[in-house]
Design a protein around this motif. Structure first.
Motif, mmCIF file in Angstrom:
data_model
loop_
_atom_site.group_PDB
_atom_site.id
_atom_site.type_symbol
_atom_site.label_atom_id
_atom_site.label_comp_id
_atom_site.label_asym_id
_atom_site.label_seq_id
_atom_site.Cartn_x
_atom_site.Cartn_y
_atom_site.Cartn_z
ATOM 1 N N PHE A 49 48.439 26.865 108.800
ATOM 2 C CA PHE A 49 49.228 25.456 108.651
ATOM 3 C C PHE A 49 48.548 24.694 107.417
ATOM 4 C CE2 PHE A 49 51.243 21.354 109.053
ATOM 5 C CZ PHE A 49 52.800 21.853 109.521
ATOM 6 N N ASP A 50 47.372 24.468 107.470
ATOM 7 C CA ASP A 50 46.525 24.005 106.347
ATOM 8 C C ASP A 50 46.788 24.655 104.957
ATOM 9 O OD1 ASP A 50 45.501 21.966 108.121
ATOM 10 O OD2 ASP A 50 43.656 22.826 108.313
ATOM 11 N N ARG A 51 46.691 25.850 104.999
ATOM 12 C CA ARG A 51 46.706 26.731 104.140
ATOM 13 C C ARG A 51 48.280 26.527 103.464
ATOM 14 N NH1 ARG A 51 44.488 31.185 106.009
ATOM 15 N NH2 ARG A 51 42.516 30.534 105.098
ATOM 16 N N ASN A 52 49.081 26.494 104.264
ATOM 17 C CA ASN A 52 50.539 26.095 103.836
ATOM 18 C C ASN A 52 50.613 24.960 102.961
ATOM 19 O OD1 ASN A 52 51.589 28.475 105.091
ATOM 20 N ND2 ASN A 52 52.625 27.385 106.865
ATOM 21 N N LEU A 53 49.909 24.052 103.564
ATOM 22 C CA LEU A 53 50.243 22.571 102.646
ATOM 23 C C LEU A 53 49.352 22.750 101.429
ATOM 24 C CD1 LEU A 53 49.429 20.312 105.890
ATOM 25 C CD2 LEU A 53 51.699 20.334 104.416
ATOM 26 N N ARG A 54 48.464 23.446 101.194
ATOM 27 C CA ARG A 54 47.554 23.499 100.167
ATOM 28 C C ARG A 54 47.835 24.225 99.241
ATOM 29 N NH1 ARG A 54 42.708 22.730 104.094
ATOM 30 N NH2 ARG A 54 42.112 20.268 103.884
ATOM 31 N N GLY A 61 56.111 19.481 107.145
ATOM 32 C CA GLY A 61 56.634 20.340 108.263
ATOM 33 C C GLY A 61 56.114 20.119 109.658
ATOM 34 N N ALA A 62 56.439 20.822 110.679
ATOM 35 C CA ALA A 62 55.873 21.185 112.090
ATOM 36 C C ALA A 62 55.962 22.252 112.421
ATOM 37 C CB ALA A 62 56.439 19.875 112.685
ATOM 38 N N PHE A 63 54.956 22.603 113.355
ATOM 39 C CA PHE A 63 54.874 23.854 114.249
ATOM 40 C C PHE A 63 54.529 23.683 115.504
ATOM 41 C CE2 PHE A 63 52.882 28.210 115.367
ATOM 42 C CZ PHE A 63 53.942 28.782 115.345
ATOM 43 N N CYS A 64 55.327 24.244 116.433
ATOM 44 C CA CYS A 64 54.962 23.613 117.964
ATOM 45 C C CYS A 64 55.200 25.155 118.332
ATOM 46 C CB CYS A 64 55.785 22.641 118.377
ATOM 47 S SG CYS A 64 55.333 22.323 119.941
ATOM 48 N N ALA A 65 54.527 25.611 119.552
ATOM 49 C CA ALA A 65 54.275 26.728 120.240
ATOM 50 C C ALA A 65 53.920 26.604 121.714
ATOM 51 C CB ALA A 65 53.516 27.992 119.565
ATOM 52 N N TRP A 66 54.747 27.347 122.646
ATOM 53 C CA TRP A 66 54.298 27.252 123.903
ATOM 54 C C TRP A 66 53.790 28.587 124.545
ATOM 55 C CZ3 TRP A 66 55.638 22.752 127.288
ATOM 56 C CH2 TRP A 66 56.056 21.848 126.471
ATOM 57 N N TRP A 67 53.014 28.727 125.312
ATOM 58 C CA TRP A 67 52.463 29.873 125.747
ATOM 59 C C TRP A 67 52.428 29.719 127.472
ATOM 60 C CZ3 TRP A 67 46.800 31.726 126.614
ATOM 61 C CH2 TRP A 67 46.921 32.859 127.098
ATOM 62 N N ARG A 68 53.020 30.799 128.213
ATOM 63 C CA ARG A 68 52.944 30.457 129.768
ATOM 64 C C ARG A 68 53.090 29.272 130.340
ATOM 65 N NH1 ARG A 68 47.780 34.847 130.463
ATOM 66 N NH2 ARG A 68 48.843 36.672 129.852
ATOM 67 N N GLY A 69 53.970 28.431 129.685
ATOM 68 C CA GLY A 69 54.343 27.196 130.375
ATOM 69 C C GLY A 69 53.611 26.081 129.785
ATOM 70 N N PRO A 400 58.630 37.359 99.453
ATOM 71 C CA PRO A 400 57.327 37.090 99.446
ATOM 72 C C PRO A 400 57.080 35.794 98.467
ATOM 73 C CG PRO A 400 58.280 38.594 97.342
ATOM 74 C CD PRO A 400 59.318 38.615 98.699
ATOM 75 N N ASP A 401 58.069 35.081 98.259
ATOM 76 C CA ASP A 401 57.716 33.530 97.926
ATOM 77 C C ASP A 401 57.376 32.692 98.945
ATOM 78 O OD1 ASP A 401 58.356 33.890 95.133
ATOM 79 O OD2 ASP A 401 60.635 33.826 95.483
ATOM 80 N N ASP A 402 57.776 33.223 100.009
ATOM 81 C CA ASP A 402 57.697 32.117 101.566
ATOM 82 C C ASP A 402 56.802 32.952 102.386
ATOM 83 O OD1 ASP A 402 57.772 29.939 103.048
ATOM 84 O OD2 ASP A 402 59.828 30.018 103.286
ATOM 85 N N LYS A 403 55.650 32.531 102.426
ATOM 86 C CA LYS A 403 54.656 33.215 103.653
ATOM 87 C C LYS A 403 54.641 32.044 104.684
ATOM 88 C CE LYS A 403 52.954 36.363 100.421
ATOM 89 N NZ LYS A 403 51.527 36.946 99.895
ATOM 90 N N ARG A 404 55.235 31.235 104.538
ATOM 91 C CA ARG A 404 54.870 29.707 105.383
ATOM 92 C C ARG A 404 55.014 30.318 107.068
ATOM 93 N NH1 ARG A 404 58.510 25.511 103.126
ATOM 94 N NH2 ARG A 404 60.043 27.164 102.960
ATOM 95 N N ALA A 405 56.128 30.555 107.379
ATOM 96 C CA ALA A 405 56.589 30.785 108.833
ATOM 97 C C ALA A 405 55.915 32.158 109.107
ATOM 98 C CB ALA A 405 58.091 31.091 109.028
ATOM 99 N N SER A 406 55.884 33.126 108.237
ATOM 100 C CA SER A 406 55.295 34.427 108.900
ATOM 101 C C SER A 406 53.863 34.403 109.162
ATOM 102 C CB SER A 406 55.604 35.529 107.762
ATOM 103 O OG SER A 406 54.934 35.050 106.551
ATOM 104 N N SER A 407 52.954 33.436 108.166
ATOM 105 C CA SER A 407 51.698 33.244 108.093
ATOM 106 C C SER A 407 51.378 32.373 109.735
ATOM 107 C CB SER A 407 51.058 32.535 107.287
ATOM 108 O OG SER A 407 51.453 31.012 107.461
ATOM 109 N N LEU A 408 52.441 31.652 110.188
ATOM 110 C CA LEU A 408 51.809 30.872 111.326
ATOM 111 C C LEU A 408 52.320 31.972 112.575
ATOM 112 C CD1 LEU A 408 53.649 27.826 110.239
ATOM 113 C CD2 LEU A 408 51.187 27.983 110.805
ATOM 114 N N LEU A 409 53.350 32.843 112.417
ATOM 115 C CA LEU A 409 53.607 33.611 113.545
ATOM 116 C C LEU A 409 52.633 34.623 113.742
ATOM 117 C CD1 LEU A 409 56.295 31.835 113.394
ATOM 118 C CD2 LEU A 409 57.590 34.026 113.478
#
Length: 421
Positions: A49-54, A61-69, A400-409
């Motif tokens: 996420f930091d790399r996306n900003l820089r 933007g924001a990223f939120c993830a849940w795992w096993r509740g 290839p222009d947009d690697k933001r979401a893919s890098s996070l996922l």
């Protein structure tokens, strides 16, 4: 970092308070690093996420993830409005464009769960006027999988027209399906599926689709998201901007003289060069079901986390939002085709969720949800117990222009794999 002890978090629990809000950075960083928290083992997600900003042209933007509740990632950064310098805050919302189509699918599935509709019944059963002009056998499943031959409206539209869902429904009822041979498979369109779904919900329930969602889904689960927002909350929404090469990717569609392309992609042009029309107040406060759902990453990810859990329950087991039977049908592959106009291979489930185009064995191999124009991503990974959402206000070209979401996922998938999906 704060570890979230798995033993204290049952898989059926989805709580906003599963971990303290451990700050990673403060306002003095001017948006160049993430704020929020990550659980131990998920630090790489924050680094991306930091790399996306820089490095990757992120604005905010924001990223939120849940795992096993448990909520294991909850980060944000950058600015919500470059004109005023307003920073991105935990409660900042963004319009998610076609990510809205996944929310339409969820809304319809709740109507299915309540016994109000059947995806395989003709739409005309619920909306008799729709059956005119050769549409009497078209099903809601065909509409939501873009195989109904109704990707656009034939009557010329202005930018303001698409904010009136009742008028759009009347126009769709009065037109015939596309007869062009290219309409034989998937023919994706930006708006019509949402207008049809919205009218079906209104006919069977009496409530508009936005009110149905608010009362049946958002309010019971305390989700800060909606179809559009009330005028008094419009200031919570990030201001959108065009980013690198975004408009260039659409040049062929927006200037084509092919009549069918014009009906879908120029009526009206969804992203005019001269103005970011989605910043208009009426685009935020009106109802455009397939395109203007607005919410926080926290809320959208939590909704998909609920589905990820429900999708792996035993048949007949008590569920939170949708039964295993309903979700099995919804995420079963229904059509796999290349859209002949945009030349993208798509795979849709029977309720309108976009599925993986290429099968894989990873923790995200059974993903379903829907991405949004410009880069947002909203998904459930049932096998891993993951629900996630990435929202942004800078629209960047697909590929290839947009690697933001893919890098996070990818970082999230690696973390879940290491920790034992």
């Amino acid at each position: 970092m704060t570890t979230l002890p798995e033993a204290t978090l049952p898989e059926t629990t989805l709580s906003e308070t599963t971990a303290p809000d451990v700050r990673l950075a403060g306002p003095a960083d001017h948006g160049l690093v993430a704020e929020g928290y990550v659980a131990e083992g998920f630090e790489e997600v924050r680094e991306e996420f930091d790399r996306n900003l820089r490095e990757r042209d992120e604005l905010g933007g924001a990223f939120c993830a849940w795992w096993r509740g448990a909520k294991v990632v909850d980060i944000w950064g950058g600015v919500a409005d470059s004109g005023t310098g307003r920073p991105w805050e935990p409660g900042t919302k963004s319009l998610i464009f076609s990510g809205s189509k996944g929310i339409v699918a969820i809304t319809l599935l709740v109507a299915v769960q309540k016994g109000l509709i059947d995806f395989d019944a003709p739409v005309a059963r619920y909306w008799p006027e729709f059956g005119r002009h050769g549409k009497e056998r078209i099903t809601l499943r065909q509409v939501m999988s873009y195989t109904a031959g109704l990707p656009g409206v034939r009557v010329p539209l202005g930018q303001d027209d698409i904010t009136d869902p009742l008028a759009m429904a009347r126009l769709i009822a009065e037109q015939a399906p596309e007869e062009d041979e290219r309409a034989g498979g998937i023919l994706y369109g930006p708006y019509t599926a949402g207008w049809i779904a919205g009218e079906v919900v209104r006919r069977v329930d009496g409530r508009t689709i936005d009110r149905f969602f608010a009362e049946e889904i958002a309010a019971p689960h305390e989700l800060d998201m909606s179809y559009g927002v009330p005028a008094e909350r419009a200031g919570e929404v990030a201001r959108l901007e065009y980013g690198a090469h975004f408009l260039a990717q659409y040049t062929g569609f927006f200037t084509s003289d092919d009549p069918m392309t014009q009906r879908i992609w120029q009526n009206p042009i969804p992203f005019p060069h001269e103005e970011m029309v989605w910043n208009r107040p009426e685009r935020r406060t009106s109802l455009i079901p397939a395109a203007n759902v607005i919410g926080t990453a926290r809320a959208i990810s939590r909704l998909y986390a609920i589905l990820a859990t429900d999708a792996t329950r035993a048949h007949g087991e008590e569920f939170t939002l949708l039964s295993r039977e309903v979700l099995d049908d919804a995420r079963r592959e229904y059509v796999r085709k290349t859209d002949p106009l945009i030349d993208i291979r798509m795979v849709y489930g029977g309720a309108g969720f976009r599925l993986r185009a290429t099968p894989r064995d990873g923790v995200d191999g059974d993903s379903f949800g829907h991405d949004g124009g410009g880069g947002s991503a909203h998904l459930a990974w049932p096998g891993a117990g993951v629900g996630l959402s990435y929202i942004t206000n800078r629209l960047i070209a697909v590929g290839p222009d947009d690697k933001r979401a893919s890098s996070l996922l990818k970082a999230l998938a690696r973390a879940v794999s290491r920790l034992g999906a």
